[in-house]
Design an enzyme around this catalytic site. Structure first.
Site, mmCIF file in Angstrom:
data_model
loop_
_atom_site.group_PDB
_atom_site.id
_atom_site.type_symbol
_atom_site.label_atom_id
_atom_site.label_comp_id
_atom_site.label_asym_id
_atom_site.label_seq_id
_atom_site.Cartn_x
_atom_site.Cartn_y
_atom_site.Cartn_z
ATOM 1 N N VAL A 159 0.845 -1.201 0.000
ATOM 2 C CA VAL A 159 0.000 0.000 0.000
ATOM 3 C C VAL A 159 0.878 1.248 0.000
ATOM 4 C CG1 VAL A 159 -1.962 1.159 1.046
ATOM 5 C CG2 VAL A 159 -1.726 -1.307 1.302
ATOM 6 N N TYR A 160 1.992 1.195 0.715
ATOM 7 C CA TYR A 160 2.944 2.309 0.691
ATOM 8 C C TYR A 160 3.483 2.530 -0.710
ATOM 9 C CZ TYR A 160 7.216 5.000 1.500
ATOM 10 O OH TYR A 160 8.207 5.952 1.444
ATOM 11 N N THR A 161 3.941 1.463 -1.366
ATOM 12 C CA THR A 161 4.507 1.635 -2.700
ATOM 13 C C THR A 161 3.442 2.071 -3.699
ATOM 14 O OG1 THR A 161 4.317 -0.765 -3.037
ATOM 15 C CG2 THR A 161 6.466 0.075 -2.379
#
Length: 253
Positions: free
Chosen positions: A159-161
């Site tokens: 989700v961060y990437t």
């Protein structure tokens, strides 16, 4: 090591999100050294208050607003308060984010939405809040922080990437929409930067050695080098730079 001074940044009002620690703290310090009027937004009230007291003691124009950037109404109120204290901003540094690890198998819709709010959504609404003053000024520089993690195909934090990859699309679209007003929008792309958070959580000797082998340059990346790129993009020296990615990752991609 000697660094550049940018006369165009003197007395310029700058807003930095996530400025109480890590890369953001170095960015705040770098702008203060240029004679800029720095407004900082961060959730860490203790560090923010300490930085405010330090800047006041040095006689530097500085304002701090404690804010949870996931709360967009609070973000807008904080930006309005900084404008009241320092004047309209013509530089915005969208730095705040958290690269918490999370296995894809355990991501829930609520967690997904919270991570997007933490790492992407506030950037959009910060731009929306400051752009009218930049339009009125006839100039501006917006610097969004991306990450080389998705360029490298890093795993363990999908989700961060995803959110960091989205920053690049947002940058290019805003650059097109705001360009007629001479507002420049760029993305700074850090490599693995040796902040205290990284060193305490993930920078094991084995991980560092593996990463050194991936980089073209042998030295680890200090936050100061990200701040120097931000200063350049904020300054008049970068007047023809927009809609692009500026990599500070020692050649690791």
């Amino acid at each position: 090591m000697s660094f550049a001074i940018y006369p165009s940044l003197k007395n310029t009002t700058v807003i930095v999100t996530g400025g109480a620690s890590g890369i953001g703290a170095e960015v705040v310090e770098a702008f203060a050294a240029q004679g800029s009027r720095v407004g900082m937004i961060d959730l860490d009230g203790d560090r923010g208050a300490a930085k405010k007291a330090e800047m006041d003691g040095r006689g530097l124009p500085f304002a701090f607003e404690k804010c949870d950037l996931r709360d967009i109404d609070a973000l807008k109120s904080s930006i309005a308060a900084l404008k009241s204290a320092l004047g309209p901003a013509t530089v915005l540094v969208n730095n705040a984010a958290r690269d918490d690890r999370h296995p894809w198998t355990e991501v829930t819709p609520d967690y997904y939405d919270e991570r997007i709010a933490t790492n992407l959504r506030h950037m959009f609404f910060a731009i929306q809040a400051v752009a009218p003053d930049m339009i009125a000024a006839g100039k501006g520089s917006i610097i969004n922080f991306g990450s080389n993690s998705w360029w490298e195909g890093a795993g363990g934090m999908p989700v961060y990437t995803s959110s960091k990859a989205a920053v690049h699309g947002m940058t290019r679209s805003f650059a097109r929409d705001l360009g007629p007003h001479r507002i420049r929008v760029n993305t700074v792309v850090p490599g693995w930067v040796m902040t205290e958070r990284q060193k305490s959580l993930w920078a094991t000797p084995e991980a560092l050695e593996k990463h050194r082998q991936r980089q073209c340059l042998p030295d680890l990346i200090d936050p100061v080098y990200l701040a120097r790129m931000v200063l350049f993009l904020a300054s008049d020296d970068a007047a023809m730079c927009t809609a692009n990615n500026y990599m500070v990752e020692a050649g690791s991609i």
